[in-house]
Design a protein around this motif. Structure first.
Motif, PDB file in Angstrom:
ATOM      1  N   ASP A  38       0.814  -1.222   0.000  1.00 50.14           N
ATOM      2  CA  ASP A  38       0.000   0.000   0.000  1.00 50.14           C
ATOM      3  C   ASP A  38       0.846   1.271   0.000  1.00 50.14           C
ATOM      4  O   ASP A  38       0.343   2.362  -0.171  1.00 50.14           O
ATOM      5  CB  ASP A  38      -0.977   0.018   1.173  1.00 50.14           C
ATOM      6  CG  ASP A  38      -0.287  -0.003   2.541  1.00 50.14           C
ATOM      7  OD1 ASP A  38       0.939   0.204   2.617  1.00 50.14           O
ATOM      8  OD2 ASP A  38      -0.993  -0.220   3.548  1.00 50.14           O
ATOM      9  N   ARG A  39       2.143   1.127   0.214  1.00 50.95           N
ATOM     10  CA  ARG A  39       3.102   2.238   0.282  1.00 50.95           C
ATOM     11  C   ARG A  39       2.741   3.264   1.362  1.00 50.95           C
ATOM     12  O   ARG A  39       3.055   4.431   1.257  1.00 50.95           O
ATOM     13  CB  ARG A  39       3.283   2.916  -1.089  1.00 50.95           C
ATOM     14  CG  ARG A  39       3.982   2.015  -2.104  1.00 50.95           C
ATOM     15  CD  ARG A  39       4.265   2.736  -3.412  1.00 50.95           C
ATOM     16  NE  ARG A  39       3.053   2.969  -4.177  1.00 50.95           N
ATOM     17  CZ  ARG A  39       2.641   4.160  -4.576  1.00 50.95           C
ATOM     18  NH1 ARG A  39       3.342   5.243  -4.288  1.00 50.95           N
ATOM     19  NH2 ARG A  39       1.510   4.284  -5.274  1.00 50.95           N
ATOM     20  N   TRP A  40       2.130   2.762   2.422  1.00 53.81           N
ATOM     21  CA  TRP A  40       1.867   3.566   3.611  1.00 53.81           C
ATOM     22  C   TRP A  40       2.501   2.943   4.857  1.00 53.81           C
ATOM     23  O   TRP A  40       2.692   3.634   5.849  1.00 53.81           O
ATOM     24  CB  TRP A  40       0.363   3.695   3.870  1.00 53.81           C
ATOM     25  CG  TRP A  40      -0.380   4.542   2.887  1.00 53.81           C
ATOM     26  CD1 TRP A  40       0.083   5.659   2.239  1.00 53.81           C
ATOM     27  CD2 TRP A  40      -1.729   4.366   2.445  1.00 53.81           C
ATOM     28  NE1 TRP A  40      -0.885   6.183   1.426  1.00 53.81           N
ATOM     29  CE2 TRP A  40      -2.023   5.409   1.532  1.00 53.81           C
ATOM     30  CE3 TRP A  40      -2.730   3.450   2.733  1.00 53.81           C
ATOM     31  CZ2 TRP A  40      -3.257   5.549   0.914  1.00 53.81           C
ATOM     32  CZ3 TRP A  40      -3.962   3.590   2.122  1.00 53.81           C
ATOM     33  CH2 TRP A  40      -4.212   4.623   1.218  1.00 53.81           C
ATOM     34  N   HIS A  41       2.779   1.654   4.798  1.00 50.32           N
ATOM     35  CA  HIS A  41       3.245   0.938   5.980  1.00 50.32           C
ATOM     36  C   HIS A  41       4.641   0.357   5.767  1.00 50.32           C
ATOM     37  O   HIS A  41       4.938  -0.186   4.701  1.00 50.32           O
ATOM     38  CB  HIS A  41       2.278  -0.187   6.354  1.00 50.32           C
ATOM     39  CG  HIS A  41       0.939   0.297   6.807  1.00 50.32           C
ATOM     40  ND1 HIS A  41      -0.129   0.428   5.944  1.00 50.32           N
ATOM     41  CD2 HIS A  41       0.505   0.704   8.024  1.00 50.32           C
ATOM     42  CE1 HIS A  41      -1.175   0.878   6.618  1.00 50.32           C
ATOM     43  NE2 HIS A  41      -0.813   1.060   7.875  1.00 50.32           N
ATOM     44  N   VAL A  42       5.449   0.484   6.828  1.00 48.99           N
ATOM     45  CA  VAL A  42       6.787  -0.094   6.854  1.00 48.99           C
ATOM     46  C   VAL A  42       6.849  -1.033   8.054  1.00 48.99           C
ATOM     47  O   VAL A  42       6.465  -0.642   9.175  1.00 48.99           O
ATOM     48  CB  VAL A  42       7.872   0.988   6.976  1.00 48.99           C
ATOM     49  CG1 VAL A  42       9.254   0.361   7.101  1.00 48.99           C
ATOM     50  CG2 VAL A  42       7.823   1.935   5.783  1.00 48.99           C
ATOM     51  N   THR A  43       7.308  -2.251   7.845  1.00 43.03           N
ATOM     52  CA  THR A  43       7.382  -3.241   8.915  1.00 43.03           C
ATOM     53  C   THR A  43       8.830  -3.515   9.276  1.00 43.03           C
ATOM     54  O   THR A  43       9.672  -3.743   8.400  1.00 43.03           O
ATOM     55  CB  THR A  43       6.700  -4.551   8.497  1.00 43.03           C
ATOM     56  OG1 THR A  43       5.324  -4.292   8.207  1.00 43.03           O
ATOM     57  CG2 THR A  43       6.784  -5.588   9.618  1.00 43.03           C
ATOM     58  N   ALA A  44       9.122  -3.456  10.585  1.00 46.23           N
ATOM     59  CA  ALA A  44      10.454  -3.768  11.100  1.00 46.23           C
ATOM     60  C   ALA A  44      10.436  -5.169  11.709  1.00 46.23           C
ATOM     61  O   ALA A  44       9.491  -5.529  12.408  1.00 46.23           O
ATOM     62  CB  ALA A  44      10.872  -2.743  12.143  1.00 46.23           C
ATOM     63  N   LYS A  45      11.484  -5.928  11.444  1.00 47.64           N
ATOM     64  CA  LYS A  45      11.590  -7.289  11.993  1.00 47.64           C
ATOM     65  C   LYS A  45      12.928  -7.444  12.707  1.00 47.64           C
ATOM     66  O   LYS A  45      13.989  -7.157  12.141  1.00 47.64           O
ATOM     67  CB  LYS A  45      11.467  -8.329  10.892  1.00 47.64           C
ATOM     68  CG  LYS A  45      10.081  -8.409  10.261  1.00 47.64           C
ATOM     69  CD  LYS A  45      10.001  -9.525   9.223  1.00 47.64           C
ATOM     70  CE  LYS A  45       8.599  -9.611   8.625  1.00 47.64           C
ATOM     71  NZ  LYS A  45       8.490 -10.692   7.614  1.00 47.64           N
ATOM     72  N   LEU A  46      12.833  -7.877  13.963  1.00 46.68           N
ATOM     73  CA  LEU A  46      14.033  -8.152  14.747  1.00 46.68           C
ATOM     74  C   LEU A  46      13.632  -9.103  15.863  1.00 46.68           C
ATOM     75  O   LEU A  46      12.764  -8.779  16.685  1.00 46.68           O
ATOM     76  CB  LEU A  46      14.618  -6.866  15.333  1.00 46.68           C
ATOM     77  CG  LEU A  46      15.926  -7.010  16.115  1.00 46.68           C
ATOM     78  CD1 LEU A  46      17.036  -7.553  15.221  1.00 46.68           C
ATOM     79  CD2 LEU A  46      16.345  -5.670  16.703  1.00 46.68           C
ATOM     80  N   THR A  47      14.213 -10.265  15.879  1.00 43.31           N
ATOM     81  CA  THR A  47      13.839 -11.297  16.834  1.00 43.31           C
ATOM     82  C   THR A  47      13.916 -10.783  18.267  1.00 43.31           C
ATOM     83  O   THR A  47      14.923 -10.203  18.681  1.00 43.31           O
ATOM     84  CB  THR A  47      14.761 -12.518  16.670  1.00 43.31           C
ATOM     85  OG1 THR A  47      14.656 -13.015  15.332  1.00 43.31           O
ATOM     86  CG2 THR A  47      14.376 -13.622  17.647  1.00 43.31           C
ATOM     87  N   GLY A  48      12.818 -10.976  19.008  1.00 34.94           N
ATOM     88  CA  GLY A  48      12.787 -10.623  20.417  1.00 34.94           C
ATOM     89  C   GLY A  48      12.490  -9.166  20.714  1.00 34.94           C
ATOM     90  O   GLY A  48      12.391  -8.782  21.880  1.00 34.94           O
ATOM     91  N   THR A 106       8.131   6.209  -2.613  1.00 35.05           N
ATOM     92  CA  THR A 106       7.183   7.318  -2.694  1.00 35.05           C
ATOM     93  C   THR A 106       5.884   6.906  -2.025  1.00 35.05           C
ATOM     94  O   THR A 106       5.281   5.884  -2.388  1.00 35.05           O
ATOM     95  CB  THR A 106       6.921   7.713  -4.158  1.00 35.05           C
ATOM     96  OG1 THR A 106       8.164   8.157  -4.744  1.00 35.05           O
ATOM     97  CG2 THR A 106       5.904   8.843  -4.245  1.00 35.05           C
ATOM     98  N   VAL A 107       5.475   7.680  -1.050  1.00 33.01           N
ATOM     99  CA  VAL A 107       4.269   7.363  -0.284  1.00 33.01           C
ATOM    100  C   VAL A 107       3.041   7.548  -1.172  1.00 33.01           C
ATOM    101  O   VAL A 107       2.924   8.536  -1.906  1.00 33.01           O
ATOM    102  CB  VAL A 107       4.170   8.272   0.956  1.00 33.01           C
ATOM    103  CG1 VAL A 107       2.917   7.947   1.772  1.00 33.01           C
ATOM    104  CG2 VAL A 107       5.420   8.121   1.818  1.00 33.01           C
TER     105      VAL A 107
END
Length: 568
Positions: A38-48, A106-107
């Motif tokens: 959707d170019r509105w959301h950014v997801t961060a992933k880091l265990t724990g 680009t958002v």
């Protein structure tokens, strides 16, 4: 209650390097980031790791840090829509957590999506972080019809558009340049002649019936195990929360007059539990605004009753509220280090207060307005903040609450008491952030369990951001900390002319945030009271303390109208 000093500290919390977080630990490695389709959301992933800090840069916009948010971060389309942005993130486990590599994209523009309900009358708009919308209805041969400040779902008037093909669009409330959604086109079903159309309001309490030529209706409310209730009244009709709160009910209406007038199809709704609405300092700087607060539909006036106020002083406060049909929500307050308060003298004063002013108290003897007696009393205001209480003491507060409430309840068993809570760490007496939250430390205190057992509800003040842990999330976090207790939002507000979630709030923005928070509140079964801070600004000349829903000269801001429309 808010002060300039408090706001400066809060701003330091939001933008400085000393934002409270978990206890310090070894630095976490950099997370990986991904941009959703959707170019509105950014997801961060880091265990724990569950809490992150995001950093957003864009041309023509100030750099922005957003701290203590979950792994899914929204890049606000109303701020960045159509702009190239660069986003990085890191964990919130220590000040030296590593930053991720940046993602650049680009958002997507801030164009809402629309969903048409199966009844072909209701259209719902959605857009991340948008709090309200402007809808437009177009139909050949009729003027375009615009409606402002719709929380999400809009109902097309069947008496105007029934049998016609319409095109409906919406944009986010705010600047006129916000992009319009792609229209949905459909034919509105024609209503049946003589049969009212029944709508349930967004608060799930107000029932509106419409029928050309009819001004009065007979409403019926049906619920399992209760007798059907018939009421003849003008629209809207209010479902009594004292009777039906927490129940599923079926509602219908017919035009008043002959019993043969046809009934509308029944509408089913889950009636919310009893909800209270109020404002801080309802009477304003000149002491004459109480009736104006009552016209909003409010019932509660939150105000300080400071130890050791006399009965003569409090009689005058009570008389002013009662004259305007308001019930006080007293804060039994005392601003000094809790462990130094004479708790015996304080408890005796509190017991005298509730014995006089609580339900059935001596103040009400021989009067006919005893229904306005305060039932709920707050015990101290924000005891977790050092500008009110040098060196906040959660254990001392638990003991103080237990002692005061035990004695006060014995003096008037009809009264109820509110425990002050906050789900965040706090500044200790040395200006350092604690590593545990106020709520955790109250629970762990020797008198914590007894204090919590005595509390009839807990309070929270979820000001500010919808994205950050220091903001609106305080309400849901408080419920998570005290899942069996009703939650009272005894201070909630959004200031004009101050940046919030990347946007400087205008009157439209303040009204929109108020509406969004009310929509959340009414849909939380555990949330029992909503008290806006406050009726007026701090002064006529303030530039950064514009909390009020009424201007200093007594004219209404848009938030006043939005509050009134939601309630009534």
């Amino acid at each position: 209650m808010r002060t300039v000093a408090r706001l400066l500290i809060m701003l330091a919390c939001l933008v400085g390097s000393g934002v409270p977080g978990p206890a310090a630990s070894a630095a976490a490695p950099a997370p990986t980031l991904s941009v959703e389709a959707d170019r509105w959301h950014v997801t961060a992933k880091l265990t724990g790791v569950t809490l992150f800090e995001f950093f957003v840069t864009a041309p023509g916009r100030p750099d922005r840090y957003v701290r203590d948010v979950g792994p899914r971060f929204t890049v606000d389309p109303l701020v960045y829509g159509g702009l190239p942005v660069k986003v990085t993130a890191r964990g919130r486990t220590s000040p030296t957590d590593a930053w991720s590599s940046a993602v650049t994209f680009t958002v997507a523009e801030a164009k809402p999506s629309l969903a048409l309900a199966a009844d072909r009358r209701h259209v719902t708009a959605s857009l991340p972080l948008a709090t309200s919308f402007v809808f437009v209805v177009k139909s050949n041969g009729l003027d375009d019809f615009y409606v402002d400040n719709v929380a999400s779902t809009f109902a097309v008037d069947p008496w105007t558009y029934g049998g016609r093909t319409v095109r409906v669009s919406a944009r986010a409330q705010g600047t006129a340049g916000n992009p319009w959604a792609t229209s949905v086109e459909f034919t509105v079903p024609a209503p049946t002649a003589g049969v009212p159309v029944v709508e349930i309001g967004p608060d799930r309490r107000h029932v509106r019936a419409t029928l050309p030529g009819a001004t009065t209706f007979v409403f019926v409310v049906k619920s399992a195990d209760l007798a059907d209730r018939y009421v003849e009244a003008p629209s809207p009709f209010v479902i009594d929360p004292a009777v039906y709160g927490g129940r599923t009910v079926r509602v219908s209406a017919r035009a008043a007059g002959p019993a043969s007038n046809p009934w509308a199809p029944e509408v089913t709704v889950a009636a919310p539990p009893v909800k209270y609405y109020g404002v801080a300092n309802a009477h304003g700087p000149r002491g004459d605004a109480g009736a104006d607060a009552k016209r909003v539909g409010l019932t509660l006036d939150r105000d300080d009753w400071k130890y050791p106020a006399s009965f003569a002083e409090l009689d005058a406060v009570m008389a002013r509220d009662v004259a305007d049909g308001l019930t006080p929500l007293p804060i039994l307050s005392h601003y000094q280090r809790i462990s130094t308060i004479d708790v015996d003298a304080w408890s005796a004063w509190a017991a005298g207060v509730v014995a006089r002013y609580g339900p059935g108290g001596t103040y009400w003897v021989g009067r006919t307005d005893g229904h306005l007696a305060p039932v709920y009393f707050e015990i101290l205001n924000e005891p977790f903040v050092p500008w009110f209480y040098p060196s906040p003491e959660p254990a001392a507060y638990a003991t103080f609450f237990r002692t005061v409430v035990t004695r006060a309840r014995a003096a008037n068993p009809n009264t109820k008491f509110l425990l002050a809570t906050d789900p965040q760490p706090f500044h200790d007496g040395n200006g350092n952030w604690t590593t545990r939250s106020w709520n955790d430390l109250v629970k762990a205190a020797p008198d914590g369990p007894a204090a919590i057992a005595l509390a009839d509800a807990v309070t929270v003040h979820p000001y500010n951001s919808y994205q950050e842990a220091l903001g609106w999330g305080r309400a849901t976090d408080t419920h998570a900390d005290f899942p069996t207790k009703p939650v009272w939002l005894t201070e909630i507000g959004f200031r004009l002319d101050v940046e919030l979630d990347g946007t400087v709030l205008t009157q439209e923005g303040q009204a929109a945030y108020l509406q969004r928070s009310l929509a959340d509140f009414v849909n939380w079964p555990w949330a029992q009271a909503y008290v806006w801070f406050k009726m007026f600004d701090y002064s006529a000349t303030t530039t950064d303390q514009k909390w009020g829903i009424v201007n200093w000269d007594g004219t209404h801001r848009l938030a006043y109208d939005a509050y009134r429309e939601f309630i009534s």
